[in-house]
Write a protein that holds these residues in place. Structure first.
Motif, PDB file in Angstrom:
ATOM      1  N   CYS A 172     -74.027  36.395  18.831  1.00  0.00           N
ATOM      2  CA  CYS A 172     -75.279  37.149  18.744  1.00  0.00           C
ATOM      3  C   CYS A 172     -75.397  38.125  19.911  1.00  0.00           C
ATOM      4  O   CYS A 172     -75.720  39.299  19.717  1.00  0.00           O
ATOM      5  CB  CYS A 172     -76.471  36.196  18.737  1.00  0.00           C
ATOM      6  SG  CYS A 172     -78.075  37.017  18.830  1.00  0.00           S
ATOM      7  N   LEU A 173     -75.118  37.633  21.109  1.00  0.00           N
ATOM      8  CA  LEU A 173     -75.239  38.490  22.288  1.00  0.00           C
ATOM      9  C   LEU A 173     -74.183  39.585  22.299  1.00  0.00           C
ATOM     10  O   LEU A 173     -74.441  40.695  22.771  1.00  0.00           O
ATOM     11  CB  LEU A 173     -75.174  37.658  23.565  1.00  0.00           C
ATOM     12  CG  LEU A 173     -76.333  36.694  23.767  1.00  0.00           C
ATOM     13  CD1 LEU A 173     -76.177  35.939  25.090  1.00  0.00           C
ATOM     14  CD2 LEU A 173     -77.681  37.392  23.701  1.00  0.00           C
ATOM     15  N   HIS A 213     -75.377  42.233  19.533  1.00  0.00           N
ATOM     16  CA  HIS A 213     -76.604  42.971  19.867  1.00  0.00           C
ATOM     17  C   HIS A 213     -76.700  43.126  21.379  1.00  0.00           C
ATOM     18  O   HIS A 213     -77.424  42.394  22.036  1.00  0.00           O
ATOM     19  CB  HIS A 213     -77.833  42.227  19.348  1.00  0.00           C
ATOM     20  CG  HIS A 213     -77.783  41.921  17.891  1.00  0.00           C
ATOM     21  ND1 HIS A 213     -77.847  42.883  16.917  1.00  0.00           N
ATOM     22  CD2 HIS A 213     -77.655  40.744  17.227  1.00  0.00           C
ATOM     23  CE1 HIS A 213     -77.787  42.324  15.729  1.00  0.00           C
ATOM     24  NE2 HIS A 213     -77.656  41.029  15.885  1.00  0.00           N
ATOM     25  N   TYR A 257     -83.869  41.845  18.460  1.00  0.00           N
ATOM     26  CA  TYR A 257     -84.478  41.626  19.778  1.00  0.00           C
ATOM     27  C   TYR A 257     -85.002  40.196  19.881  1.00  0.00           C
ATOM     28  O   TYR A 257     -84.774  39.511  20.878  1.00  0.00           O
ATOM     29  CB  TYR A 257     -85.606  42.635  19.995  1.00  0.00           C
ATOM     30  CG  TYR A 257     -86.255  42.530  21.349  1.00  0.00           C
ATOM     31  CD1 TYR A 257     -85.680  43.142  22.457  1.00  0.00           C
ATOM     32  CD2 TYR A 257     -87.436  41.825  21.523  1.00  0.00           C
ATOM     33  CE1 TYR A 257     -86.268  43.052  23.706  1.00  0.00           C
ATOM     34  CE2 TYR A 257     -88.025  41.722  22.770  1.00  0.00           C
ATOM     35  CZ  TYR A 257     -87.449  42.340  23.857  1.00  0.00           C
ATOM     36  OH  TYR A 257     -88.025  42.245  25.097  1.00  0.00           O
ATOM     37  N   CYS A 288     -82.064  37.724  20.072  1.00  0.00           N
ATOM     38  CA  CYS A 288     -81.458  37.730  21.408  1.00  0.00           C
ATOM     39  C   CYS A 288     -82.356  37.049  22.438  1.00  0.00           C
ATOM     40  O   CYS A 288     -81.863  36.375  23.345  1.00  0.00           O
ATOM     41  CB  CYS A 288     -81.130  39.149  21.845  1.00  0.00           C
ATOM     42  SG  CYS A 288     -79.722  39.825  20.930  1.00  0.00           S
ATOM     43  N   ARG A 338     -80.921  34.073  24.517  1.00  0.00           N
ATOM     44  CA  ARG A 338     -80.833  34.174  25.988  1.00  0.00           C
ATOM     45  C   ARG A 338     -81.516  32.999  26.684  1.00  0.00           C
ATOM     46  O   ARG A 338     -81.065  32.567  27.739  1.00  0.00           O
ATOM     47  CB  ARG A 338     -81.437  35.494  26.463  1.00  0.00           C
ATOM     48  CG  ARG A 338     -80.510  36.654  26.282  1.00  0.00           C
ATOM     49  CD  ARG A 338     -81.011  37.914  26.999  1.00  0.00           C
ATOM     50  NE  ARG A 338     -80.226  39.044  26.584  1.00  0.00           N
ATOM     51  CZ  ARG A 338     -80.613  39.953  25.688  1.00  0.00           C
ATOM     52  NH1 ARG A 338     -81.810  39.870  25.136  1.00  0.00           N
ATOM     53  NH2 ARG A 338     -79.818  40.941  25.340  1.00  0.00           N
TER      54      ARG A 338
END
Length: 117
Positions: free
Chosen positions: A84-85, A88, A98, A101, A105
């Motif tokens: 995912c990171l 994006h 957004y 992420c 995160r």
């Protein structure tokens, strides 16, 4: 072997995430633990996500709530979180990427502390 009971389900407590297992996206699980499941080989329809309820595992985890929040968005393994990171790098605020992420995160530092086989 230590067992953990949650509703009608019984979990074997483990100290690593076994190969083929992922975080089971459930709400209200035992605080401080992550539920782990294995997807059944046979599904009732294409795209099905039936799990093997007789092979459930649980792992004690710091940041379990953050990891479960990411799992709720489909990021239920460390590999999926890292992908995912990568995918994006700089998502625009207000987009789905957004939000994805943001959840990842928050979860990934804790997910990286777990042993994944």
């Amino acid at each position: 072997m230590e067992k953990l009971i949650w509703g009608e389900y019984q979990f074997t407590v483990v100290d690593f995430v076994p190969l083929g297992y992922e975080v089971w996206n459930v709400r209200g699980f035992v605080e401080g633990y992550l539920p782990l499941c294995r997807i059944a080989a046979r599904q009732p329809f294409p795209g099905g996500r039936n799990i093997e309820t007789d092979t459930l595992k649980a792992i004690k985890a710091e940041g379990a709530e953050e990891i479960l929040a990411a799992a709720g968005y489909g990021f239920n393994t460390l590999q999926k979180m890292e992908q995912c990171l990568k995918r994006h790098k700089n998502p625009k605020p207000g987009t789905g990427a957004y939000l994805d992420c943001k959840k990842v995160r928050a979860a990934i530092p804790y997910a990286r502390k777990l042993k994944w086989s």
